[in-house]
Enzyme design. Structure first.
Site, PDB file in Angstrom:
ATOM      1  N   PHE A 102      50.514  35.300  43.390  1.00  0.00           N
ATOM      2  CA  PHE A 102      51.304  36.287  42.650  1.00  0.00           C
ATOM      3  C   PHE A 102      52.698  36.363  43.275  1.00  0.00           C
ATOM      4  O   PHE A 102      52.844  36.364  44.493  1.00  0.00           O
ATOM      5  CB  PHE A 102      50.629  37.653  42.705  1.00  0.00           C
ATOM      6  CG  PHE A 102      51.122  38.591  41.650  1.00  0.00           C
ATOM      7  CD1 PHE A 102      50.618  38.550  40.360  1.00  0.00           C
ATOM      8  CD2 PHE A 102      52.118  39.516  41.941  1.00  0.00           C
ATOM      9  CE1 PHE A 102      51.093  39.414  39.373  1.00  0.00           C
ATOM     10  CE2 PHE A 102      52.596  40.383  40.958  1.00  0.00           C
ATOM     11  CZ  PHE A 102      52.076  40.321  39.672  1.00  0.00           C
ATOM     12  N   VAL A 103      53.724  36.392  42.440  1.00  0.00           N
ATOM     13  CA  VAL A 103      55.100  36.411  42.949  1.00  0.00           C
ATOM     14  C   VAL A 103      55.884  37.601  42.400  1.00  0.00           C
ATOM     15  O   VAL A 103      55.545  38.153  41.350  1.00  0.00           O
ATOM     16  CB  VAL A 103      55.853  35.096  42.607  1.00  0.00           C
ATOM     17  CG1 VAL A 103      55.282  33.919  43.385  1.00  0.00           C
ATOM     18  CG2 VAL A 103      55.840  34.823  41.105  1.00  0.00           C
ATOM     19  N   ASP A 147      59.627  35.118  31.676  1.00  0.00           N
ATOM     20  CA  ASP A 147      59.696  35.056  33.137  1.00  0.00           C
ATOM     21  C   ASP A 147      58.675  34.083  33.714  1.00  0.00           C
ATOM     22  O   ASP A 147      59.024  33.159  34.440  1.00  0.00           O
ATOM     23  CB  ASP A 147      59.528  36.461  33.753  1.00  0.00           C
ATOM     24  CG  ASP A 147      58.266  37.193  33.275  1.00  0.00           C
ATOM     25  OD1 ASP A 147      57.537  36.664  32.410  1.00  0.00           O
ATOM     26  OD2 ASP A 147      58.026  38.307  33.773  1.00  0.00           O
ATOM     27  N   ASP A 158      57.908  41.894  38.860  1.00  0.00           N
ATOM     28  CA  ASP A 158      57.536  43.083  39.623  1.00  0.00           C
ATOM     29  C   ASP A 158      56.067  43.103  39.992  1.00  0.00           C
ATOM     30  O   ASP A 158      55.255  42.348  39.459  1.00  0.00           O
ATOM     31  CB  ASP A 158      57.784  44.323  38.768  1.00  0.00           C
ATOM     32  CG  ASP A 158      56.735  44.459  37.658  1.00  0.00           C
ATOM     33  OD1 ASP A 158      56.509  43.464  36.942  1.00  0.00           O
ATOM     34  OD2 ASP A 158      56.127  45.535  37.527  1.00  0.00           O
ATOM     35  N   LYS A 193      59.969  43.435  30.727  1.00  0.00           N
ATOM     36  CA  LYS A 193      61.213  43.527  31.454  1.00  0.00           C
ATOM     37  C   LYS A 193      61.476  42.291  32.287  1.00  0.00           C
ATOM     38  O   LYS A 193      62.592  42.056  32.720  1.00  0.00           O
ATOM     39  CB  LYS A 193      61.166  44.755  32.395  1.00  0.00           C
ATOM     40  CG  LYS A 193      60.924  46.055  31.710  1.00  0.00           C
ATOM     41  CD  LYS A 193      60.729  47.172  32.785  1.00  0.00           C
ATOM     42  CE  LYS A 193      60.144  48.402  32.139  1.00  0.00           C
ATOM     43  NZ  LYS A 193      59.702  49.381  33.153  1.00  0.00           N
ATOM     44  N   GLY A 194      60.426  41.545  32.570  1.00  0.00           N
ATOM     45  CA  GLY A 194      60.486  40.475  33.571  1.00  0.00           C
ATOM     46  C   GLY A 194      61.583  39.448  33.389  1.00  0.00           C
ATOM     47  O   GLY A 194      62.097  38.899  34.364  1.00  0.00           O
ATOM     48  N   ASP A 230      51.432  32.597  32.945  1.00  0.00           N
ATOM     49  CA  ASP A 230      50.270  32.642  33.843  1.00  0.00           C
ATOM     50  C   ASP A 230      49.079  32.061  33.082  1.00  0.00           C
ATOM     51  O   ASP A 230      48.888  30.857  33.056  1.00  0.00           O
ATOM     52  CB  ASP A 230      50.058  34.087  34.291  1.00  0.00           C
ATOM     53  CG  ASP A 230      48.951  34.227  35.314  1.00  0.00           C
ATOM     54  OD1 ASP A 230      48.540  33.208  35.896  1.00  0.00           O
ATOM     55  OD2 ASP A 230      48.499  35.359  35.553  1.00  0.00           O
TER      56      ASP A 230
END
Ligand code: IMP
Ligand code: MG
Length: 181
Positions: free
Chosen positions: A156-157, A104, A163, A47-48, A107
């Site tokens: 972490f953002v 999104d 989310d 969903k990001g 990482d």
């Protein structure tokens, strides 16, 4: 007010709404120039990426098409295991299409590595990646990203689609998450 949104866990803005929109305008212009005569099929990773994809598409002056896929990675809330499962697959056949994968955040790069292999097997004419955020220094190998919004520090953002346990996706900016997942 008791029903106010509790932002105690994310007070620090990493990328403001204004910076996001300015950079997305630039990315849209670059994509518009690069894809003249071959409008891309935008593939958003749910969903990001939904909010980024929506703003990015409006910054591209080409007749783009959209599709979405949803992936889940096995692992805990703030770490990826690298084992990815497709939860919702694409509707559109990628054969011969110029595909622009919209992510999104990169990482470890493991999700992207899996998606790239999976999408290339469907024989698109081309496959490039547009990532809003890249976390500095954590990718094992060069993730080969054509379009990047921002490089950010290791924290972490949340916000702007991202989310923690489904919270904070509707914040208009990117913030550091300081709570516990
Ligand atoms: P990777 O496989 O380690 O590159 O993880 C990529 C995915 O993990 C992203 O598409 C996000 O869904 C999630 N993720 C990684 N870092 C963050 C973060 O800081 N906030 C929210 N989601 C994140
Ligand atoms: Mg994601």
């Amino acid at each position: 007010m008791s029903n106010e949104y509790d932002l105690a866990e994310c007070q620090e803005v990493v990328v403001s709404a204004e910076r996001l929109q300015r950079r997305i305008t630039e990315l849209g212009a670059q994509i518009t120039a690069d894809y003249q005569g071959r409008p891309p099929l935008l593939v958003g990773v749910l969903k990001g990426a939904f909010m980024f994809m929506s703003d990015l598409a409006r910054a591209i002056e080409l007749p783009v098409e959209f599709d979405f896929m949803a992936v889940a990675s096995y692992g805990n809330a703030t770490k990826t295991s690298g084992v990815v499962r497709i939860v919702k697959d694409l509707d559109i056949d990628l054969g011969g299409r110029d595909v622009l994968l919209v992510e999104d955040i990169i990482d470890s790069g493991l999700t992207l590595k899996y998606l790239r292999t999976n999408l290339l097997a469907r024989q698109p004419a081309s496959l490039e990646v547009c990532a809003l955020l890249v976390r500095e220094g954590l990718q094992e190998s060069d993730p080969d990203l054509k379009y990047v919004g921002f490089h950010i520090p290791p924290d972490f953002v949340v916000g702007y689609g991202l989310d923690v346990a489904e919270r904070f996706r509707n914040l208009p900016d990117i913030r550091r998450f300081t709570g516990t997942a």
